[in-house]
Design an enzyme around this catalytic site. Structure first.
Site: not given
Length: 442
Positions: A325, A344
């Site tokens: 992201h 992440c």
């Protein structure tokens, strides 16, 4: 989710090529090592700063990046060659320890520069004809920058703490590191596909690869040691522009509820809305924030500049709820140690990556991507063809430019404490959130 079924054996051709390269490197390495010793003995011991200054040398420190894919099967022969080179270095006694009195830089004069020169010459970063003077001249500056680039350090030419620590890792330790990573690379030597993405966790980097060449290389932030990013072979199936961020239960309990007790405007200021199980929005002022248990509601942050994932989320199949992201915290990409997410992967210049991913998905040019992002409207996009992604743990490799790269063993998988020498330095501390990358603190 698509996973690689297991370790792929080396092809007979790769084995033969690697063996031949290793044999040639060992033979050539012995001759080079002897030449190096002779050159060092006979080198002019020039002590003057002036006659070893060459502005061009500082500007032209050899580039160490390559457009060859890190996971290319062609690199196995170069790894064998590097192993042969380091075997010769170890057999000849390794390299000297560098004991600098402080952060030395270009223009300095110090006896420790002689051992620095020897260290850089043995590893191939400094030409032997540069000699063994005490001058930290432009040739030493260029060689230190080359060394720093090969070890993932800022290329400032300064002999600082991290550079000295990396210089003083023993040649035998580096040889073991190469052998360990050869096995890892062999396990990835099968057909990876014509287009794929590699995330190398120790390098905190992302490669977009096409026809075995690197089309894009992006800086990343990956999981910290207590919340590591998982190694996995998967496929990217979706890009979401202007994603929502839904807070995990642990963050609701440990972070958001205590913040609401202190400041009742917190949710509104951070564009976080509450929804019940039927999808109905619940006003924050109707919730008892001092109750013993956190409310059983969904906490969802709207798309926007302060969203935890900023403009983009990239989904790939995995059981860990991890994804790539964007981030509103762009300053993180400038840090030396980029191991501070909760698993992440934050990607710098992520719009370049999603443009590459969506190349074959009709209607999604770079201009259209940018236009949609400006609308702040959530927009999931399924890729026309899923793109393989390989999240790997490679701390040493060599490509066809015959430059050996090393990175810190951030998750302590290589078996030697020296290789994890920076693991706990410069890591951002979090205020209790352990299930997600980010909790808004506006």
């Amino acid at each position: 989710m698509s996973k690689k079924s297991g370790i792929v054996a080396l092809s007979r051709r790769s084995l033969l090529r690697g063996a031949a390269a290793a044999g040639a490197a060992a033979f050539a390495g012995q001759a080079v090592a002897q030449d190096a010793i002779n050159d060092l003995i006979n080198a002019p011991r020039r002590g003057n700063w002036d006659d070893q200054f060459d502005a061009q040398a500082s500007r032209t420190a050899a580039a160490v990046s390559s457009n060859s894919s890190m996971l290319s099967a062609n690199n196995l022969a170069y790894m064998q060659q590097a192993i042969g080179q380091y075997q010769t270095i170890v057999a000849n006694g390794g390299w000297p320890t560098v004991n600098a009195p402080g952060a030395l830089r270009i223009g300095a004069m110090d006896p420790s520069v002689q051992s620095l020169r020897q260290r850089l010459m043995i590893a191939g970063d400094l030409p032997r004809e540069a000699g063994l003077s005490d001058s930290y001249d432009s040739y030493v500056d260029a060689a230190v920058k080359r060394f720093q680039a090969r070890h993932g350090l800022p290329e400032d030419g300064v002999l600082g703490e991290f550079t000295v620590k990396a210089l003083n890792v023993g040649a035998d330790v580096r040889l073991n590191q190469l052998n360990t990573n050869l096995v890892r690379l062999q396990s990835m030597s099968g057909d990876l596909g014509p287009r794929y993405v590699t995330v190398n966790v120790p390098g905190a980097s992302v490669e977009a690869v096409e026809n075995d060449r690197v089309a894009l290389r992006n800086t990343a932030v990956v999981g910290r040691i207590d919340r590591p990013t998982h190694m996995i072979n998967s496929k990217i199936y979706e890009v979401i522009l202007n994603p929502y961020w839904t807070a995990p239960r642990s963050i609701i309990e440990k972070d958001i509820v205590p913040l609401m007790r202190k400041d009742s405007t917190y949710l509104t200021r951070n564009s976080i809305r509450l929804f019940d199980g039927s999808g109905n929005e619940v006003a924050p002022e109707t919730v008892d924030w001092n109750a013993a248990k956190a409310p059983n509601l969904m906490f969802r942050q709207d798309p926007g500049k302060i969203n935890a994932m900023a403009s983009t989320k990239i989904n790939f199949h995995n059981p860990h709820n991890e994804y790539m992201h964007d981030t509103p915290q762009q300053g993180l990409f400038n840090k030396l140690m980029r191991f501070e997410s909760s698993g992440c992967i934050r990607v710098q210049n992520v719009r370049d990556l999603i443009t590459w991913l969506l190349r074959d998905t009709e209607g999604w040019s770079r201009q259209e991507i940018e236009r949609v992002i400006t609308t702040r409207q959530n927009n999931p996009i399924k890729l026309a063809a899923e793109v393989p992604v390989y999240i790997v743990y490679i701390t040493a490799w060599s490509t066809n430019d015959n430059i050996v790269q090393f990175r810190d063993d951030i998750y302590q998988k290589d078996g030697d404490a020296q290789l994890a020498l920076q693991a706990n330095i410069g890591v951002e501390q979090f205020a209790g959130s352990v299930e997600e990358d980010f909790v808004p603190l506006q």
